[in-house]
Design an enzyme around this catalytic site. Structure first.
Site, PDB file in Angstrom:
ATOM      1  N   CYS A  32      -2.527   9.212   3.070  1.00  0.00           N
ATOM      2  CA  CYS A  32      -2.207   8.738   1.511  1.00  0.00           C
ATOM      3  C   CYS A  32      -3.162   9.106   0.498  1.00  0.00           C
ATOM      4  CB  CYS A  32      -1.426   7.481   1.355  1.00  0.00           C
ATOM      5  SG  CYS A  32      -2.683   6.280   2.163  1.00  0.00           S
ATOM      6  N   GLU A  48       0.829  -1.146  -0.077  1.00  0.00           N
ATOM      7  CA  GLU A  48      -0.158   0.007   0.119  1.00  0.00           C
ATOM      8  C   GLU A  48       1.041   1.099  -0.091  1.00  0.00           C
ATOM      9  OE1 GLU A  48      -1.624   3.237   1.214  1.00  0.00           O
ATOM     10  OE2 GLU A  48      -1.826   2.138   2.844  1.00  0.00           O
TER      11      GLU A  48
END
Length: 479
Positions: free
Chosen positions: A287, A253
């Site tokens: 993010c 990720e």
């Protein structure tokens, strides 16, 4: 709350809590003051090897543990997290800086991750494939993939480790995790909760230290069968290369740079309210944070004015103070990066409509910042700010908006604001992203898959898709 004490920092290996003991150590700093909170012992090579061996030794028993029993342990952990929410929330705010209300929400979400994994651990099903011949059985049997090396960042210090740990344990895997050195007490709190919930020694091990050295030793170990990493694309690429060398499954990720498409049929003030809340959550250090806000020219002025007005009203301060809406940045590196991006944008013709400056000289506080008239030469338009900076541009046609949304090599999250069914369908089909949110910014839940495309990662976390990343399937045929 203020009477609480920051906990002693340790390693957690084979069920034991190991303190300094002559090991190298680093300071953990309070981002609201810049002052030390505690000393974090760094794992030696021998410590890392011991953690790997502990996970390997515990795997054979843990994989045979009945799903019902694994489920009970994970459910106990969820309950204990809720019971101890005040203590863990306080730790998160001290280490990361975000407001206490946000920390409480993070603890609740971490508990949900354990709760959901507890349920799904009982539903890892195989299947029977119809055979071609009589008296033949063809079976697909799910199995845990093996010991897992996990790496998590500092920006979601409870959620990210919880997601990795809960999914791996639910699948029957053991774990060695290296959480972020900036937020170690949060991760150690999770380890204590799991131990208190009945998790056998060695099933979860936790080490800290030099990221490059520790991660290399963990990933290259022949005892590790899968790797899960959350962090930057640059480091994630190196992790993937090391994992590939050993033919180990990797779930990555990685970084993002979320575009927002605001079409002309929406209420610009309402869209601005939703987006400023998402942008400033955790001081923008997420993010999936909405950053490149592309607004149809017909409503651009009203949207931008509202966004800037709300940003100027946001209350910034230490996370433990009542009424604070945004805390400090996590470290001085983020402070310097945001200041540099603002200056770069101004130097390229941009206009600061709100913020743009550091607040005071104590801690790492920065004003919520809105800039407009960005183009693709801005640094902030190409590198994720990872801070409280929103840049606003305009578009006139659908194709222009999609081209800008897909311009970068990232594809973690994207946002669309429209009430036109055709526009929504066309936009969600055309945007290259692992997640697309329409008219809201809630991008992940325990039951939904989360992960990026292009340079934003490989594989999924969360949902049944995330659980399957820690599972391998064996075909058994019997005649």
């Amino acid at each position: 709350m203020d009477a609480m004490e920051y906990p002693r920092l340790t390693l957690h290996i084979g069920g034991a809590w190991l303190d300094g003991g002559g090991r190298e150590a680093s300071e953990v700093l309070d981002p609201a003051t810049g002052e030390p909170l505690g000393l974090l012992p760094h794992a030696t090579d021998a410590d890392v090897d011991a953690a790997l061996q502990a996970a390997h030794a515990a795997f054979s028993a843990w994989r045979r543990t009945a799903p019902l029993q694994r489920s009970a342990i994970l459910r106990n952990a969820a309950q204990l997290l809720r019971e101890r929410s005040d203590a863990l929330s306080w730790i998160i705010t001290r280490e990361l800086g975000k407001p206490l209300a946000e920390s409480r929400i993070e603890v609740s979400k971490a508990a949900e991750l354990f709760e959901w994994s507890a349920e799904e651990s009982r539903r890892i099903y195989g299947r029977i494939i119809p055979a071609r011949e009589p008296r033949t059985r063809q079976m697909v049997i799910p199995e845990p993939i093996g010991p897992v090396a996990a790496f998590s960042g500092w920006n979601a210090p409870a959620i990210t480790p919880s997601r990795k740990i809960a999914s791996a344990l639910a699948a029957g895997c053991t774990v060695v995790i290296k959480p972020a050195e900036e937020t170690p007490a949060t991760a150690l709190f999770l380890a204590r909760v799991l131990q208190d919930s009945g998790l056998p020694a060695g099933v979860l091990n936790m080490v800290f230290g030099d990221p490059g050295r520790v991660s290399e030793r963990m990933i290259q170990s022949p005892l590790i069968r899968a790797v899960t990493f959350t962090g930057s694309t640059a480091i994630g690429t190196k992790v993937a290369q090391m994992a590939a060398a050993g033919l180990k499954r990797s779930v990555l990720e990685l970084g993002g740079h979320a575009p927002v498409l605001v079409f002309g049929d929406v209420d610009p003030e309402a869209a601005a309210t939703t987006l400023i809340q998402a942008k400033l959550r955790n001081a923008g250090q997420i993010c999936t944070s909405p950053t490149r806000m592309l607004v149809h020219e017909s409503i651009a002025e009203a949207f931008t004015r509202s966004l800037a007005e709300q940003a100027r009203q946001w209350r910034v301060g230490p996370g433990l103070e009542n009424g604070v809406q945004m805390g400090p940045l996590a470290n001085v590196r983020r402070l310097e990066a945001i200041q540099s991006m603002v200056e770069d944008g101004c130097g390229r013709g941009g206009e600061v409509l709100a913020g743009g400056q550091r607040i005071g000289d104590k801690g790492y506080f920065f004003q919520p910042t809105v800039m407009r008239t960005y183009d693709d030469t801005w640094r902030a338009a190409n590198v994720e700010p990872f801070g409280p900076l929103a840049i606003v541009g305009t578009f006139s046609t659908f194709d222009q908006a999609i081209a800008e949304a897909n311009r970068l090599p990232f594809g973690l999250a994207a946002y669309v604001f429209s009430h036109n069914a055709d526009t929504i369908t066309d936009a969600t089909d055309a945007i290259e992203s692992g997640t697309v949110c329409v008219n809201h910014c809630l991008h992940s839940l325990p039951e939904t898959p989360f992960g990026g495309v292009k340079q934003s990662g490989l594989g999924k976390e969360g949902g049944v898709e995330g659980l399957s990343e820690f599972t391998q399937f064996k075909y058994v045929t019997q005649r």
